[in-house]
Scaffold this active site. Structure first.
Site, short mmCIF file in Angstrom:
data_model
loop_
_atom_site.label_atom_id
_atom_site.label_comp_id
_atom_site.label_asym_id
_atom_site.label_seq_id
_atom_site.Cartn_x
_atom_site.Cartn_y
_atom_site.Cartn_z
N SER A 124 0.83 -1.21 0.00
CA SER A 124 0.00 0.00 0.00
C SER A 124 0.86 1.25 0.00
CB SER A 124 -0.84 0.07 1.28
OG SER A 124 -1.53 -1.11 1.50
N HIS A 145 -1.35 -2.95 -7.11
CA HIS A 145 -2.06 -2.61 -5.87
C HIS A 145 -3.55 -2.85 -6.06
CE1 HIS A 145 -2.97 0.80 -2.73
NE2 HIS A 145 -3.12 -0.40 -2.22
N GLU A 157 -4.25 -0.39 -9.05
CA GLU A 157 -3.31 0.72 -9.24
C GLU A 157 -1.96 0.08 -9.59
OE1 GLU A 157 -2.40 2.98 -5.63
OE2 GLU A 157 -2.32 4.84 -6.78
N ASN A 195 -3.52 6.22 -1.96
CA ASN A 195 -3.34 6.55 -0.54
C ASN A 195 -2.84 7.97 -0.32
OD1 ASN A 195 -4.39 4.30 0.71
ND2 ASN A 195 -2.55 3.11 0.26
P1 NAD Z 1 -2.65 -9.76 6.33
O1 NAD Z 1 -2.02 -9.49 7.64
O2 NAD Z 1 -4.10 -10.06 6.27
O3 NAD Z 1 -1.88 -10.99 5.62
C1 NAD Z 1 -0.48 -11.05 5.52
C2 NAD Z 1 -0.08 -12.51 5.40
O4 NAD Z 1 1.31 -12.55 5.07
C3 NAD Z 1 -0.27 -13.33 6.67
O5 NAD Z 1 -1.08 -14.46 6.42
C4 NAD Z 1 1.16 -13.74 7.04
O6 NAD Z 1 1.22 -15.04 7.64
C5 NAD Z 1 1.83 -13.71 5.69
N1 NAD Z 1 3.29 -13.63 5.74
C6 NAD Z 1 4.07 -12.92 6.59
N2 NAD Z 1 5.36 -13.13 6.29
C7 NAD Z 1 5.42 -13.97 5.23
C8 NAD Z 1 6.47 -14.57 4.47
N3 NAD Z 1 7.75 -14.33 4.75
N4 NAD Z 1 6.12 -15.39 3.47
C9 NAD Z 1 4.85 -15.67 3.18
N5 NAD Z 1 3.81 -15.13 3.88
C10 NAD Z 1 4.10 -14.30 4.87
O7 NAD Z 1 -2.28 -8.49 5.40
P2 NAD Z 1 -3.11 -7.90 4.18
O8 NAD Z 1 -4.10 -6.90 4.69
O9 NAD Z 1 -3.54 -9.01 3.30
O10 NAD Z 1 -1.97 -7.04 3.46
C11 NAD Z 1 -1.03 -7.64 2.61
C12 NAD Z 1 -0.40 -6.56 1.74
O11 NAD Z 1 -1.42 -5.92 0.98
C13 NAD Z 1 0.30 -5.46 2.52
O12 NAD Z 1 1.44 -5.05 1.81
C14 NAD Z 1 -0.75 -4.35 2.56
O13 NAD Z 1 -0.19 -3.07 2.67
C15 NAD Z 1 -1.39 -4.52 1.20
N6 NAD Z 1 -2.76 -3.99 1.07
C16 NAD Z 1 -3.68 -4.20 2.05
C17 NAD Z 1 -4.98 -3.73 1.88
C18 NAD Z 1 -6.04 -3.97 2.92
O14 NAD Z 1 -7.11 -3.32 2.87
N7 NAD Z 1 -5.85 -4.88 3.85
C19 NAD Z 1 -5.35 -3.06 0.70
C20 NAD Z 1 -4.38 -2.89 -0.32
C21 NAD Z 1 -3.09 -3.37 -0.10
#
Ligand code: NAD
Length: 301
Positions: A124, A145, A157, A195
């Protein structure tokens, strides 16, 4: 889908909120996908979320029961990153938002993947150029994104790092279109576009609340009814997670060095108090009432 696109093999790193959504859409549109996570529990939770979301689509007659089964049959899960990315033509990283973790993952991907594999990140807010710099293929690193919830939201994005090639940008745009999404290409500066505009708006709404300009519901109603936003900024902040909102505000503040990006002290306090929104049960609203109606937190009544 064109033959060239059809041949893509997808690996998604992370099975959380975004990783399982990204896996879902690629599999639904015909791609073979491996969803990888360090946590076996996260993988089984991710797969059950995908199944639940597909069931809902069947119930709403958006897909057939056969299409649901075919989608699930295209998904493999793994805890072994090295073995699972070797065949991939594109890897989409959606692991926890943490710079050091992402740099470590991309160093590994650079080593384990074929030289022409595209390395995309769903970050993000972390610089694509910084992530690309730990690989020896910065031209093949790009931001992809997706928005939450991935199966529903149309936008992807696409963020071009300093060295991302036109060829990789075009491939990632075509892949996004093949998922019935609309890609929008932007350059790599803090917050990208989504963002950079959204987070200061949310921060401003929190400042308005903090200064006593209006209450939680009044601020959200002005933006919902007056600006046709489907959700007010304070409710949206609870949905995103106040810790995430604060972290992105800090990225903007550090990246541009301008006072206008300073986080509202109320936001900082709420994060310190563990009031993170939906995920902690309380933010600007409370979420453990069992009530369908939104209830404002007692702190703001
Ligand atoms: P989340 O916490 O729901 O999931 C993250 C996952 O990554 C977890 O299951 C964790 O076990 C796993 N993980 C951690 N280290 C790891 C590794 N070394 N190898 C493999 N898996 C690993 O997070 P999320 O909300 O899904 O966010 C993920 C990404 O997406 C982030 O970069 C976030 O900024 C981005 N993002 C999130 C949103 C949102 O609304 N949640 C929106 C757009 C982008």
């Amino acid at each position: 889908m064109s033959d060239i696109l059809k041949n893509h093999i997808i690996a998604v790193i992370g099975a959380g909120t975004m990783g399982n959504g990204i896996t879902h859409v690629f599999a639904q549109y015909g791609y073979q996908v491996t969803m990888i996570d360090i946590s076996p529990d996260a993988l089984s939770r991710g797969l059950s979320t995908i199944t639940k979301n597909l069931d809902r689509m069947v119930a709403k007659e958006k897909i057939t029961a056969l299409e649901k089964d075919q989608t699930l049959a295209r998904i493999r899960t793994s805890t072994e990153i090295q073995a699972s990315v070797q065949d991939a033509t594109i890897v989409i990283e959606a692991a926890t938002e943490n710079v050091d973790l992402k740099l470590k993952i991309f160093k590994g991907l650079n080593e384990f993947c074929k030289p022409d594999t595209i390395l995309a990140t769903n970050t993000s807010s972390i610089s694509i150029t910084k992530i690309a710099a730990v690989t020896d293929r910065p031209d093949r690193v790009i931001g992809m994104h997706f928005m939450n919830p991935v199966p529903v939201m149309k936008l992807v994005e696409i963020i071009r790092g300093y060295s991302t090639s036109d060829d990789v940008t075009n491939t990632v745009m075509a892949l996004s279109q093949s998922l019935d999404k609309i890609p929008v290409t932007v350059n790599d500066y803090p917050g990208f576009v989504a963002n950079r505009i959204l987070i200061p708006m949310i921060n401003e709404a929190i400042i308005a609340l903090w200064e006593g300009v209006a209450g939680v519901e009044e601020i959200d109603n002005v933006m919902k009814l007056g600006m046709a936003h489907p959700m007010g900024p304070l409710q949206l902040a609870d949905f995103i997670g106040l810790d995430v909102v604060l972290a992105i505000t800090r990225v903007l503040q550090d990246g541009y060095g301008q006072p206008k990006y300073a986080p509202c002290p109320l936001l900082v306090n709420m994060v310190q108090a563990g009031k993170l929104g939906v995920k902690s049960g309380e933010g600007f609203y409370i979420y453990n009432t069992g009530d369908k109606q939104l209830v404002v937190s007692p702190n703001f009544r």
